[in-house]
Design a protein around this motif. Structure first.
Motif, short mmCIF file in Angstrom:
data_model
loop_
_atom_site.label_atom_id
_atom_site.label_comp_id
_atom_site.label_asym_id
_atom_site.label_seq_id
_atom_site.Cartn_x
_atom_site.Cartn_y
_atom_site.Cartn_z
N GLU A 3 30.77 67.87 16.58
CA GLU A 3 31.26 69.25 16.63
C GLU A 3 30.90 69.89 15.29
O GLU A 3 31.22 69.36 14.23
CB GLU A 3 32.78 69.26 16.84
CG GLU A 3 33.31 70.69 16.97
CD GLU A 3 34.81 70.75 17.30
OE1 GLU A 3 35.42 69.70 17.57
OE2 GLU A 3 35.33 71.88 17.28
N HIS A 4 30.22 71.01 15.36
CA HIS A 4 29.74 71.62 14.13
C HIS A 4 29.77 73.14 14.19
O HIS A 4 29.93 73.72 15.27
CB HIS A 4 28.32 71.11 13.80
CG HIS A 4 27.32 71.31 14.90
ND1 HIS A 4 27.28 70.51 16.04
CD2 HIS A 4 26.32 72.21 15.07
CE1 HIS A 4 26.30 70.92 16.83
NE2 HIS A 4 25.71 71.96 16.27
N ARG A 5 29.63 73.76 13.04
CA ARG A 5 29.61 75.23 12.95
C ARG A 5 28.84 75.60 11.70
O ARG A 5 28.48 74.74 10.89
CB ARG A 5 31.04 75.77 12.90
CG ARG A 5 31.78 75.42 11.62
CD ARG A 5 33.21 75.96 11.62
NE ARG A 5 33.83 75.76 10.32
CZ ARG A 5 35.08 76.09 10.05
NH1 ARG A 5 35.87 76.61 10.99
NH2 ARG A 5 35.58 75.90 8.83
N SER A 55 32.13 77.09 16.16
CA SER A 55 32.26 75.67 16.46
C SER A 55 31.73 75.33 17.86
O SER A 55 32.06 75.99 18.83
CB SER A 55 33.74 75.31 16.37
OG SER A 55 33.98 74.11 17.02
N HIS A 56 30.93 74.27 17.92
CA HIS A 56 30.40 73.82 19.22
C HIS A 56 29.83 72.41 19.05
O HIS A 56 29.62 71.96 17.93
CB HIS A 56 29.28 74.75 19.70
CG HIS A 56 28.05 74.71 18.84
ND1 HIS A 56 27.99 75.31 17.60
CD2 HIS A 56 26.85 74.10 19.01
CE1 HIS A 56 26.81 75.09 17.06
NE2 HIS A 56 26.09 74.34 17.89
N SER A 57 29.58 71.76 20.14
CA SER A 57 28.71 70.59 20.11
C SER A 57 27.50 71.00 20.93
O SER A 57 27.61 71.84 21.83
CB SER A 57 29.40 69.35 20.68
OG SER A 57 29.99 69.65 21.93
N ASP A 58 26.34 70.44 20.64
CA ASP A 58 25.15 70.85 21.39
C ASP A 58 25.24 70.24 22.79
O ASP A 58 25.52 69.06 22.93
CB ASP A 58 23.89 70.43 20.63
CG ASP A 58 23.76 71.19 19.30
OD1 ASP A 58 24.44 72.22 19.13
OD2 ASP A 58 22.98 70.75 18.43
N PRO A 59 25.03 71.05 23.82
CA PRO A 59 25.28 70.57 25.18
C PRO A 59 24.31 69.51 25.69
O PRO A 59 24.65 68.76 26.59
CB PRO A 59 25.16 71.85 26.03
CG PRO A 59 24.40 72.82 25.20
CD PRO A 59 24.67 72.47 23.78
NI NI Z 1 24.42 73.21 17.27
#
Ligand code: NI
Ligand code: OGA
Length: 358
Positions: A286-288, A229-233
């Protein structure tokens, strides 16, 4: 020179070794593991926005406005959307996917020549973050700088397959055009000057990079993730997802929703810097990525980021007494360092920067 904290293991080699159980270093804590639903529950989520961009390029003001409205809703409520009629040639999309599929099929020693380091991340890699003992993701990747032109290094781009460099150049060039159109649309929708976001990102010095993700087959997909899981910075990401397997999941109101492929679409994602600049009018997604035991997959993520030493902060036009600035000013380089050191951590980084509203 900074190097990886542990010997780099190619996930593709683990996958091809035929092991039945994945190594402990890839096993996520139970709360992070994906939940697989029945096939019947995998139907496209009815609300995921699919936006036809055709009228964004056209002259009809009413249709143009209608498209802007759709982009607006998607960026406010979801932080991402499927784009169709996006202007990037479908045939080129297919070639781009295929050339990278062919690259990852090359013998390991050929790929190793491009092995990357955490100083720039450019090249063939298998982890994000440099914390020793971190739980890793089930993927390998290839990372390339594209913009500004001065950051481009032809020798970092694979020589094999023979058309790789040409296809990367052609694909990137088309995606950059799409990105510029989208940044204008977003700026206009936010009530800013058309060029606002692009200029705030440095204009011609805006950064763009390509990360090609390779998701090998995984014998225990229920225990791990292809990408945590992350959001692109950065600013925005234009993602060419895997063609026939739904791997991407997006978090919406606390639930993980699987994003089923839409034929020939590109996925547009709002990154953290646009959330910051819009003073949280837009939200970053937020995606994974989940993995699969039967099929491997390739995706191409093109990231558009502010020039790394520029200070990013909410646009003054979007700050008022009623809506004070939610974020402190910070250079993009400083912001991104967290992801590059610690790897993906949901949206924790961005949340931690938010001022507590009085
Ligand atoms: Ni991404
Ligand atoms: C990324 C990403 C998603 C995918 O590269 O940041 O989120 O489907 N990729 O590969």
């Amino acid at each position: 020179m900074m190097s990886w904290p542990e010997q780099v293991v190619r996930v593709q080699s683990l996958s091809e070794s035929g092991m039945r159980a994945i190594p402990n270093q890839y096993i996520k804590p139970p709360t992070q593991r994906p939940v697989f639903k029945l096939a019947s529950q995998f139907d496209r989520h009815p609300d995921i926005p699919v936006i036809d961009l055709h009228n964004l390029f056209g002259k009809d003001p009413i249709l143009h406005l209608d498209t802007l409205r759709r982009i607006s809703t998607a960026c406010r409520d979801w932080g991402f959307f499927h784009a169709v009629n996006h202007g990037v040639s479908h045939e080129l999309m297919r070639r781009a996917r295929q050339v990278w599929r062919d690259f990852f099929s090359l013998p390991l020693q050929v790929k190793q020549e491009y092995a990357n380091a955490p100083t720039t991340y450019e090249g063939y890699g298998s982890r994000l973050g440099v914390e020793k003992g971190a739980i890793l993701d089930w993927s390998d990747y290839f990372f390339l700088h594209y913009l500004p032109v001065s950051s481009r290094n032809q020798s970092k781009c694979p020589e094999q397959p023979s058309c790789c460099r040409e296809v990367v150049a052609e694909y990137s060039c088309e995606v950059v055009k799409l990105c510029r159109t989208l940044l204008k649309a977003m700026s206009t929708d936010l009530g800013l000057k058309e060029e606002y976001i692009e200029n705030a990102f440095g204009g011609d010095d805006m950064e763009a990079s390509l990360r090609v993700n390779f998701y090998p087959k995984c014998p225990q997909p229920e225990l791990t993730l292809g990408l945590s899981s992350h959001s692109d910075p950065g600013g925005i990401t234009i993602l060419l997802p895997d063609r026939d397997v739904a791997r991407l999941q997006v978090r919406k109101d606390g639930d993980w929703i699987t994003v089923n492929p839409v034929p020939d679409s590109l996925i547009v994602m709002v990154g953290d810097q646009i959330q910051v600049m819009s003073n949280a009018i837009y939200t970053s997604a937020e995606h994974r990525v989940v993995v699969n035991s039967a099929k491997d997959g390739v995706s191409l993520a093109m990231f558009f980021n502010p020039k790394s030493d520029l200070v990013m902060k909410p646009a003054e036009e979007l700050v008022s007494e009623e809506r004070p600035a939610l974020y402190d000013a910070m250079t993009f380089e400083h912001y991104r360092r967290h992801m590059r050191m610690k790897g993906p951590c949901g949206k924790a980084r961005l949340e931690s920067l938010k001022f507590n509203s009085p």
